[in-house]
Design a protein around this motif. Structure first.
Motif, short mmCIF file in Angstrom:
data_model
loop_
_atom_site.label_atom_id
_atom_site.label_comp_id
_atom_site.label_asym_id
_atom_site.label_seq_id
_atom_site.Cartn_x
_atom_site.Cartn_y
_atom_site.Cartn_z
N GLY A 217 0.81 -1.22 0.00
CA GLY A 217 0.00 0.00 0.00
C GLY A 217 0.84 1.26 0.00
O GLY A 217 0.41 2.30 0.51
N LEU A 218 2.04 1.18 -0.57
CA LEU A 218 2.96 2.32 -0.62
C LEU A 218 3.14 2.78 -2.06
O LEU A 218 3.23 1.95 -2.97
CB LEU A 218 4.33 1.93 -0.05
CG LEU A 218 4.35 1.51 1.41
CD1 LEU A 218 5.72 0.94 1.77
CD2 LEU A 218 4.02 2.70 2.30
N PRO A 219 3.22 4.09 -2.27
CA PRO A 219 3.44 4.57 -3.63
C PRO A 219 4.85 4.28 -4.11
O PRO A 219 5.82 4.41 -3.36
CB PRO A 219 3.20 6.08 -3.52
CG PRO A 219 3.46 6.41 -2.09
CD PRO A 219 3.10 5.18 -1.30
N VAL A 220 4.96 3.86 -5.36
CA VAL A 220 6.24 3.69 -6.02
C VAL A 220 6.13 4.40 -7.37
O VAL A 220 5.30 4.04 -8.20
CB VAL A 220 6.60 2.20 -6.23
CG1 VAL A 220 7.87 2.06 -7.05
CG2 VAL A 220 6.74 1.49 -4.89
N GLU A 221 6.91 5.43 -7.53
CA GLU A 221 6.90 6.23 -8.76
C GLU A 221 8.22 6.05 -9.48
O GLU A 221 9.28 5.95 -8.85
CB GLU A 221 6.71 7.71 -8.44
CG GLU A 221 5.43 8.04 -7.73
CD GLU A 221 5.34 9.51 -7.36
OE1 GLU A 221 6.31 10.27 -7.60
OE2 GLU A 221 4.31 9.89 -6.80
N PHE A 222 8.16 6.06 -10.81
CA PHE A 222 9.36 6.01 -11.63
C PHE A 222 9.49 7.34 -12.34
O PHE A 222 8.51 7.87 -12.86
CB PHE A 222 9.27 4.87 -12.64
CG PHE A 222 9.19 3.52 -11.97
CD1 PHE A 222 10.34 2.88 -11.55
CD2 PHE A 222 7.98 2.91 -11.74
CE1 PHE A 222 10.28 1.66 -10.92
CE2 PHE A 222 7.90 1.68 -11.12
CZ PHE A 222 9.06 1.05 -10.71
N ALA A 223 10.70 7.88 -12.37
CA ALA A 223 10.90 9.21 -12.94
C ALA A 223 12.12 9.24 -13.85
O ALA A 223 13.10 8.53 -13.64
CB ALA A 223 11.09 10.22 -11.80
N ASP A 224 12.03 10.09 -14.84
CA ASP A 224 13.16 10.46 -15.71
C ASP A 224 13.92 9.26 -16.28
O ASP A 224 15.12 9.11 -16.06
CB ASP A 224 14.14 11.37 -14.95
CG ASP A 224 13.47 12.60 -14.40
OD1 ASP A 224 12.61 13.15 -15.11
OD2 ASP A 224 13.80 13.00 -13.27
N PRO A 225 13.24 8.42 -17.06
CA PRO A 225 13.95 7.28 -17.65
C PRO A 225 15.07 7.73 -18.59
O PRO A 225 14.88 8.63 -19.40
CB PRO A 225 12.88 6.50 -18.39
CG PRO A 225 11.78 7.48 -18.62
CD PRO A 225 11.85 8.47 -17.50
N SER A 226 16.22 7.10 -18.45
CA SER A 226 17.34 7.37 -19.36
C SER A 226 16.99 6.81 -20.74
O SER A 226 16.04 6.04 -20.89
CB SER A 226 18.60 6.69 -18.83
OG SER A 226 18.46 5.28 -18.95
N PRO A 227 17.76 7.16 -21.75
CA PRO A 227 17.51 6.58 -23.08
C PRO A 227 17.54 5.04 -23.06
O PRO A 227 16.75 4.41 -23.75
CB PRO A 227 18.65 7.15 -23.94
CG PRO A 227 18.96 8.47 -23.29
CD PRO A 227 18.79 8.21 -21.81
N ALA A 228 18.44 4.45 -22.28
CA ALA A 228 18.52 2.98 -22.20
C ALA A 228 17.22 2.41 -21.63
O ALA A 228 16.70 1.40 -22.13
CB ALA A 228 19.70 2.56 -21.35
N VAL A 229 16.69 3.03 -20.60
CA VAL A 229 15.45 2.58 -19.98
C VAL A 229 14.28 2.79 -20.95
O VAL A 229 13.45 1.89 -21.14
CB VAL A 229 15.18 3.29 -18.65
CG1 VAL A 229 13.80 2.93 -18.10
CG2 VAL A 229 16.27 2.95 -17.64
#
Length: 93
Positions: free
Chosen positions: A70-82
Motif C-alpha cells: 500500500g505504498l506509492p512507487v513512482e518512476f521518474a526520468d527514464p534514461s535513453p537505455a530505460v
C-alpha cells in the motif's frame, strides 16, 4: 551504486550505474529494504546506462511490492537505455 534521500514524502532512490544481471540482486535488496521501512519511493531512472531483463524485473518487483504494501512507487526520468527497453517491451512503469 544508488543513493536514497528524502523527496517530499517519498524517499528518492537514484540509480547511477547499470541495472543488469550483474547488479540486479543488490539493487533488488536495497529497493525492498527501503520499502520495508514503510516509505514510498520515487525511483530516478535517469542514471541507468544499461538495463536488461533482470533489471526490468527488479523495477517490476519494486512496483508490485509497493502495491502489496500500500505504498506509492513512482518512476521518474527514464534514461535513453530505460526508454528503449520500455518501448521494446511495451511496458509502462
Amino acid at each position: 551504486m544508488t543513493t536514497v534521500a528524502p523527496a517530499g514524502g517519498l524517499r528518492r532512490f537514484v540509480f547511477d550505474d547499470e541495472l543488469t544481471v550483474v547488479t540486479a540482486a543488490e539493487h533488488r535488496e536495497r529497493l525492498l529494504a527501503t520499502l520495508g521501512d514503510g516509505a514510498g519511493l520515487r525511483i530516478d531512472l535517469s542514471g541507468i546506462a544499461d538495463l536488461d531483463t533482470a533489471g526490468l524485473q527488479v523495477l517490476l518487483v519494486a512496483r508490485n511490492e509497493g502495491v502489496r504494501l500500500g505504498l506509492p512507487v513512482e518512476f521518474a526520468d527514464p534514461s535513453p537505455a530505460v526508454a528503449e527497453v520500455l518501448s521494446l517491451t511495451r511496458l509502462e512503469l
